[in-house]
Design an enzyme around this catalytic site. Sequence first.
Site, PDB file in Angstrom:
ATOM      1  N   LYS A 156      26.294 -51.480 -34.301  1.00  0.00           N
ATOM      2  CA  LYS A 156      25.555 -50.204 -34.322  1.00  0.00           C
ATOM      3  C   LYS A 156      26.534 -49.048 -34.505  1.00  0.00           C
ATOM      4  O   LYS A 156      27.630 -49.062 -33.914  1.00  0.00           O
ATOM      5  CB  LYS A 156      24.785 -50.057 -33.001  1.00  0.00           C
ATOM      6  CG  LYS A 156      23.904 -48.819 -32.892  1.00  0.00           C
ATOM      7  CD  LYS A 156      23.151 -48.805 -31.550  1.00  0.00           C
ATOM      8  CE  LYS A 156      22.225 -47.599 -31.418  1.00  0.00           C
ATOM      9  NZ  LYS A 156      21.514 -47.577 -30.112  1.00  0.00           N
ATOM     10  N   SER A 168      16.406 -47.188 -30.429  1.00  0.00           N
ATOM     11  CA  SER A 168      17.217 -46.573 -31.453  1.00  0.00           C
ATOM     12  C   SER A 168      18.064 -47.568 -32.240  1.00  0.00           C
ATOM     13  O   SER A 168      18.523 -47.239 -33.339  1.00  0.00           O
ATOM     14  CB  SER A 168      18.147 -45.528 -30.832  1.00  0.00           C
ATOM     15  OG  SER A 168      19.070 -46.150 -29.951  1.00  0.00           O
ATOM     16  N   SER A 171      16.583 -49.101 -26.012  1.00  0.00           N
ATOM     17  CA  SER A 171      17.011 -49.176 -27.406  1.00  0.00           C
ATOM     18  C   SER A 171      17.537 -50.522 -27.876  1.00  0.00           C
ATOM     19  O   SER A 171      17.753 -50.703 -29.075  1.00  0.00           O
ATOM     20  CB  SER A 171      18.080 -48.127 -27.682  1.00  0.00           C
ATOM     21  OG  SER A 171      17.468 -46.886 -27.897  1.00  0.00           O
TER      22      SER A 171
HETATM   23  N1  GLN Z   1      13.732 -44.264 -27.009  1.00  0.00           N
HETATM   24  C1  GLN Z   1      14.446 -43.756 -25.884  1.00  0.00           C
HETATM   25  C2  GLN Z   1      14.959 -42.373 -26.211  1.00  0.00           C
HETATM   26  O1  GLN Z   1      14.617 -41.885 -27.231  1.00  0.00           O
HETATM   27  C3  GLN Z   1      15.568 -44.686 -25.516  1.00  0.00           C
HETATM   28  C4  GLN Z   1      16.688 -44.595 -26.456  1.00  0.00           C
HETATM   29  C5  GLN Z   1      17.849 -45.485 -26.089  1.00  0.00           C
HETATM   30  O2  GLN Z   1      17.714 -46.423 -25.314  1.00  0.00           O
HETATM   31  N2  GLN Z   1      19.009 -45.134 -26.620  1.00  0.00           N
HETATM   32  O3  GLN Z   1      15.684 -41.784 -25.486  1.00  0.00           O
END
Ligand code: GLN
Length: 486
Positions: free
Chosen positions: A79, A154, A178
């Site tokens: 990532k 994400s 995420s």
């Molecule tokens: N979807 C959540 C957010 O937007 C979690 C994102 C993540 O785990 N990096 O913060």
Amino acid sequence: MLNQLTISELAAKLARREVSARAVTQACLDQIARVDGKIHAFISYDAADALAQADTADKALAQGGRSDQSLLGIPIAIKDVLAVKNQPLNCASKILGNFRSPYDATAIEKLKAAGAIVFGRLNMDEFAMGSSTENSAFGLTRNPWDTTRIPGGSSGGSAAAVAADECIASLGSDTGGSIRQPAALCGCVGLKPTYGRISRYGLVAFASSLDQIGPFTKDVRDAATLLSVMSGVDPRDSTSVPEPVPDYTAALTGDIRGLKLGLPKEYMIGGLDAEVKAAVDAAVRQYEKLGAEIVEITLPHTDYAVATYYIIATAEASANLARFDGIRYGARVDSNDPIELYARTRGAGFGAEVKRRIILGTYVLSSGYHDAYYLQAQKVRTLIRNDFLKAFETVDAIVTPTTPTAAFKAGEKSGDPLQMYLSDIFTISCNLAGVCGISVPCGFTKNPKLPIGLQLLGKPFGEAVLLKIAHAYEQATAWHQEKAVL
Ligand code: GLN
């Protein structure tokens, strides 16, 4: 095809010298060339560098390999939020310009020491803020099961790349879901370890008290292998914990008789899709057949999790992202006035969602509001953690859906931040509580055919038991063997 195999399958073939690391790597590169135009999991990758690493691995394999090199010759993609020496590091944002990382994250250093071929920059929501990978400055990633849909986020690129067999495994980060949410929506295994299990050194910080690195894999055994490699205390991350690191694959006995699984009554909410609920119910019955005992539990502060998360995560993000100001690295929009230089650089460099979080986070930390929002959220966070610790006095793991619905259409929620935030309703508490969690495939919706994920949550540093429970279910079902048609 070699790129479809798991780490354990390939490690056996590589050790017997039936296949070469170069052939495995080439198979991944060929698959990327064939399908990534449709999926766009990768922001970039360096094929020549990946093949050069493969040749180094092949030399080591020719000498018999080393027993501590459990990933020798295995291509693993990363990532775009983790530092890999001499590779681009953008966090899917414009603000880092053409920055290249001068050093390896600890997790990357450990993968390399174990012999992995570390390659590629996987797409994500900008600075890991989002649930669909639509907040990337580098374009959409699409779900391999249905390219009109999002892969989750994400870490959408990490999930899509594994589901599309463009790499053997990948790394992501999980602040509020995420890893687990995109794994569920793409039909792969995603593990968020306990806070402190894997060093965060070299992971660009979003919300430092919630962030953890974790693997995306094709099965639970591979997740155990990667966790064993990456775990451990690190003097460069003071929040990493000196708990012993077991060989997590040794826990995968298949025998879960007598273990207790908790079903939180607060998770069977109104917005839960009927097909997702049916798949999770069937998984629970499967667990009963395997000899686990199912008990209803309560996590009474569940309702407050999303609100608490969006105060704490935005507060921490507003502080962490202050460093991106155009002075030391990254893109810069010049001005003679330093304040204007910051404002122009940040105005042009950050996308809309990142700006929204910085503004929210700055507000909840500002004088006069700090006590009402940030301090209050910290107290509620403790209550949420206590709910989990209390539940774990009676159960070995907690079973829930990973997401309320299967993958949604691209564009469906991008105009409505609150709807987007609610897609993490089942994954967020795990990060607030600092416990571990995993998502494993547990079925498909009918029309269209989209993967469904089962979430299992485990005790702090209870990954061995968590993986054992996930593995027993996986071995009793065939969901993880299904492939997207591309
Ligand atoms: N979807 C959540 C957010 O937007 C979690 C994102 C993540 O785990 N990096 O913060």
